[in-house]
Write an enzyme that holds these catalytic residues in place. Structure first.
Site, PDB file in Angstrom:
ATOM      1  CB  CYS A  76      -0.341   2.422  -2.684  1.00 36.05           C
ATOM      2  SG  CYS A  76      -1.766   1.396  -2.252  1.00 36.05           S
ATOM      3  CG  HIS A 178       1.678   1.406   1.542  1.00 27.97           C
ATOM      4  ND1 HIS A 178       1.291   2.696   1.274  1.00 27.97           N
ATOM      5  CD2 HIS A 178       0.595   0.633   1.302  1.00 27.97           C
ATOM      6  CE1 HIS A 178       0.022   2.714   0.892  1.00 27.97           C
ATOM      7  NE2 HIS A 178      -0.418   1.467   0.899  1.00 27.97           N
ATOM      8  CD  GLU A 180       4.253   4.467   2.580  1.00 32.65           C
ATOM      9  OE1 GLU A 180       3.010   4.542   2.534  1.00 32.65           O
ATOM     10  OE2 GLU A 180       4.948   4.061   1.633  1.00 32.65           O
TER      11      GLU A 180
END
Length: 197
Positions: A76, A178, A180
């Protein structure tokens, strides 16, 4: 050991939780020696480019990151700061990638920041992630984007613009989204990075 760089940025904890879920030993640190000696480095975060670059410059992390030789993954804002320049605060960035960061200028009712799920489209230059993630959806939260360039390995679209979803140059890897927060697709991309030599 994976070093996750601790700097003036938010939302780093979600990366730590993702590494815990896949059972990877890691440490959150701003210690130069620890970062330099780590097997791999993750440079994540959410924040404003100008204030973040001011912090990186003041702490010597800009030069440290630029000169790392092991695999480094920018996520990001981490991806944007690895580029040469950001329109956010009109600030020079770390300069690993020559690409520039631009602000979305919405039209047709598109909202900024862009928040939500977009697919990623792998380019012929991709030599990083598995073909299985091509056209899969990942989670984005951002108001700025990286122009496509010679190091773009995946693209996506928003506001009528095709932009870089992922970059790769030498030992530097990066994603605008992202991983994650991108479920099994994101986990696969993290694992592909962790397998990098």
């Amino acid at each position: 050991m994976i070093a996750v760089i601790n700097y003036n940025a938010g939302n780093i904890r979600s990366v730590l939780y993702a590494l815990e879920r896949i059972g990877v030993e890691h440490i959150l640190t701003s210690d130069h020696d620890v970062i330099r000696s780590a097997e791999k480095v993750i440079f994540p975060g959410v924040g404003a480019a100008a204030s973040t670059m001011a912090h990186l410059n003041a702490t010597g992390l800009t030069m440290l990151i630029r000169n790392l030789e092991q695999p480094v993954f920018g996520i990001c804002v981490g991806m944007q700061l690895l580029c040469s320049h950001s329109e956010e605060g009109d600030v020079p960035c770390i300069g690993v990638f020559p690409e520039k960061v631009k602000r979305f200028r919405p039209n047709n009712g598109d909202k900024v920041p862009h928040m939500g799920w977009n697919n990623i489209r792998l380019t012929p230059e991709n030599d990083w992630v598995s073909d299985a993630v091509n056209e899969q959806y990942c989670y984005y939260v951002h108001s700025y984007y990286v122009e496509p360039g010679p190091h773009t390995v995946a693209t996506t679209e928003y506001c009528g613009i095709t932009y870089a979803a992922m970059l790769r140059k030498d030992n530097f890897y990066a994603a605008q989204f992202h991983p994650e927060k991108s479920a099994l697709v994101g986990e696969r991309i993290l694992r592909d990075f962790l397998a990098a030599q």
